[in-house]
Design a protein around this motif. Structure first.
Motif, PDB file in Angstrom:
ATOM      1  N   TRP A 134       0.901   5.362   6.543  1.00  0.00           N
ATOM      2  CA  TRP A 134       2.108   5.951   5.974  1.00  0.00           C
ATOM      3  C   TRP A 134       2.576   7.135   6.800  1.00  0.00           C
ATOM      4  O   TRP A 134       1.759   7.839   7.395  1.00  0.00           O
ATOM      5  CB  TRP A 134       1.825   6.444   4.548  1.00  0.00           C
ATOM      6  CG  TRP A 134       1.422   5.372   3.584  1.00  0.00           C
ATOM      7  CD1 TRP A 134       0.211   4.735   3.513  1.00  0.00           C
ATOM      8  CD2 TRP A 134       2.243   4.799   2.558  1.00  0.00           C
ATOM      9  NE1 TRP A 134       0.245   3.810   2.494  1.00  0.00           N
ATOM     10  CE2 TRP A 134       1.468   3.830   1.881  1.00  0.00           C
ATOM     11  CE3 TRP A 134       3.560   5.031   2.127  1.00  0.00           C
ATOM     12  CZ2 TRP A 134       1.974   3.078   0.820  1.00  0.00           C
ATOM     13  CZ3 TRP A 134       4.055   4.288   1.064  1.00  0.00           C
ATOM     14  CH2 TRP A 134       3.272   3.316   0.424  1.00  0.00           C
ATOM     15  N   HIS A 161       5.766  -7.112  -2.487  1.00  0.00           N
ATOM     16  CA  HIS A 161       5.203  -5.764  -2.288  1.00  0.00           C
ATOM     17  C   HIS A 161       4.943  -5.086  -3.632  1.00  0.00           C
ATOM     18  O   HIS A 161       3.870  -4.522  -3.866  1.00  0.00           O
ATOM     19  CB  HIS A 161       6.205  -4.949  -1.454  1.00  0.00           C
ATOM     20  CG  HIS A 161       5.615  -3.769  -0.760  1.00  0.00           C
ATOM     21  ND1 HIS A 161       6.321  -3.013   0.143  1.00  0.00           N
ATOM     22  CD2 HIS A 161       4.386  -3.195  -0.832  1.00  0.00           C
ATOM     23  CE1 HIS A 161       5.554  -2.034   0.596  1.00  0.00           C
ATOM     24  NE2 HIS A 161       4.377  -2.123   0.014  1.00  0.00           N
ATOM     25  N   ASP A 172       6.116   3.482   4.044  1.00  0.00           N
ATOM     26  CA  ASP A 172       4.993   2.550   4.145  1.00  0.00           C
ATOM     27  C   ASP A 172       5.123   1.769   5.447  1.00  0.00           C
ATOM     28  O   ASP A 172       6.122   1.080   5.656  1.00  0.00           O
ATOM     29  CB  ASP A 172       5.078   1.593   2.932  1.00  0.00           C
ATOM     30  CG  ASP A 172       3.881   0.667   2.807  1.00  0.00           C
ATOM     31  OD1 ASP A 172       3.118   0.513   3.783  1.00  0.00           O
ATOM     32  OD2 ASP A 172       3.727   0.073   1.717  1.00  0.00           O
ATOM     33  N   HIS A 177       2.672  -5.494   5.525  1.00  0.00           N
ATOM     34  CA  HIS A 177       3.195  -6.182   4.336  1.00  0.00           C
ATOM     35  C   HIS A 177       4.540  -5.599   3.884  1.00  0.00           C
ATOM     36  O   HIS A 177       5.266  -6.216   3.132  1.00  0.00           O
ATOM     37  CB  HIS A 177       2.165  -6.200   3.189  1.00  0.00           C
ATOM     38  CG  HIS A 177       1.883  -4.863   2.557  1.00  0.00           C
ATOM     39  ND1 HIS A 177       0.606  -4.433   2.264  1.00  0.00           N
ATOM     40  CD2 HIS A 177       2.692  -3.862   2.140  1.00  0.00           C
ATOM     41  CE1 HIS A 177       0.663  -3.232   1.703  1.00  0.00           C
ATOM     42  NE2 HIS A 177       1.912  -2.869   1.611  1.00  0.00           N
ATOM     43  N   HIS A 226       2.771   4.061  -3.455  1.00  0.00           N
ATOM     44  CA  HIS A 226       3.885   3.146  -3.721  1.00  0.00           C
ATOM     45  C   HIS A 226       4.804   3.665  -4.822  1.00  0.00           C
ATOM     46  O   HIS A 226       6.010   3.447  -4.762  1.00  0.00           O
ATOM     47  CB  HIS A 226       3.359   1.743  -4.053  1.00  0.00           C
ATOM     48  CG  HIS A 226       2.783   1.029  -2.865  1.00  0.00           C
ATOM     49  ND1 HIS A 226       1.440   1.071  -2.555  1.00  0.00           N
ATOM     50  CD2 HIS A 226       3.369   0.281  -1.898  1.00  0.00           C
ATOM     51  CE1 HIS A 226       1.233   0.361  -1.441  1.00  0.00           C
ATOM     52  NE2 HIS A 226       2.389  -0.122  -1.024  1.00  0.00           N
TER      53      HIS A 226
HETATM   54 MN   MN3 Z   1       2.598  -1.193   0.747  1.00  0.00          MN
END
Ligand code: MN3
Length: 228
Positions: free
Chosen positions: A150, A51, A188, A192, A101
Motif C-alpha cells: 500500500w 475485491h 492498494d 488483485h 480496505h
Molecule cells: Mn486489496
C-alpha cells in the motif's frame, strides 16, 4: 428509592455496555459506499465486486476469528495495531487487510478527483512544495512498493503530513512500520486491485487513481487526525 434504583441500573448498564465493547459492535463489515461500477472507467466493476465481496470479506472473517482466538477481540483496532508485533501474523495480515480496505473504499468515490482545498491543500503545499510534487511522491511510493502493499498519506504525532509505503497488509498505525501516523489517504497496489483491467501496468492504475479520490473525505480524515 425508585430514583436510586434507576441510577444503579443506569450505572451498571453503562459499565456493562462499555466493557462489553465486543467485536460484533466495533468490527463490522461495511457497506461499499457506492455501486461496483461507480468508479468506472478507472476501476472496473468486476474488480470492485471481487475485491470487496471476496478479498475484503475474507480478511474481515479471518480477522474476527483470529482476534477472538487470541483474546484481543475486546481491543480497538488502534490498540491492536500499536502492539501488533507481539501478536500472531494472522492478526497483522487480516486486521490490516480489514482496516486498510475500509479506508480505501472510504477515500474514493464517483464524481471525485481534482484537488483538495483549504487547510489540507495548504499543508500539502507546505510539506511537499506543491500538489503536483505531492502526487509524484505518492505515485512513487505506490509504484516502487515491491510486490504487494500500500501507499499512504498520513499525519504524524506532530500533525505533519508524510508519504510512505508498506508491504503486505501493514499500515502506518502498526508498531512494525518505520514511520507511524494516522492514515488519511491510501492506495492498494496488490495485483488483485488492478490486474483484471491493467494487467502488469501498475503505473497506469496509479495515475488513474487521482480521478477517484474523494478529497472531501480525505479532508475530513485530516481534520480528525489533527483532533479538531
Ligand atoms: Mn486489496
Amino acid at each position: 428509592m425508585k430514583r436510586l434504583t434507576l441510577i444503579f441500573v443506569t450505572l451498571i448498564f453503562g459499565i456493562t455496555s462499555q466493557t462489553n465493547k465486543t467485536m460484533a459492535q466495533e468490527y463490522t463489515f461495511p457497506q461499499l459506499p457506492y455501486a461496483y461500477n461507480a468508479l468506472e472507467p478507472y476501476i472496473d466493476a468486476q474488480t470492485m465486486e471481487i475485491h470487496y465481496s471476496k478479498h475484503h470479506r475474507a480478511y474481515f472473517d479471518n480477522f474476527v476469528k483470529a482476534a477472538s482466538e487470541n483474546g484481543v477481540d475486546n481491543l480497538s483496532l488502534t490498540d491492536i495495531f500499536s502492539k501488533v508485533s507481539t501478536l500472531p501474523a494472522a492478526i497483522r495480515n487480516n486486521g490490516g487487510g480489514y482496516y486498510n480496505h475500509v479506508l480505501f473504499w472510504k477515500i474514493m468515490g464517483p464524481d471525485a478527483g481534482g484537488q483538495p482545498t483549504g487547510r489540507l491543500l495548504e499543508a500539502i503545499n507546505a510539506t511537499f512544495g506543491s500538489f503536483e510534487k505531492f502526487k509524484t511522491e505518492f505515485e512513487n511510493a505506490a509504484k516502487t512498493q515491491f510486490g504487494s502493499g500500500w501507499a499512504w498519506l498520513s499525519v504524524d504525532k506532530d500533525g505533519k503530513l508524510f508519504v510512505s509505503q508498506t508491504p503486505n497488509q501493514e499500515n502506518p498505525l502498526m508498531d512494525v512500520t518505520a514511520k507511524r501516523g494516522k492514515p488519511i489517504l491510501t492506495l492498494d497496489v496488490w495485483e488483485h486491485a488492478y490486474y483484471l483491467k491493467y494487467q502488469n501496468r501498475r503505473p497506469e492504475y496509479v495515475s488513474n487513481f487521482w480521478n477517484v479520490v474523494n478529497w472531501a473525505k480525505v479532508t475530513e480524515l485530516y481534520e480528525e487526525a489533527l483532533g479538531k
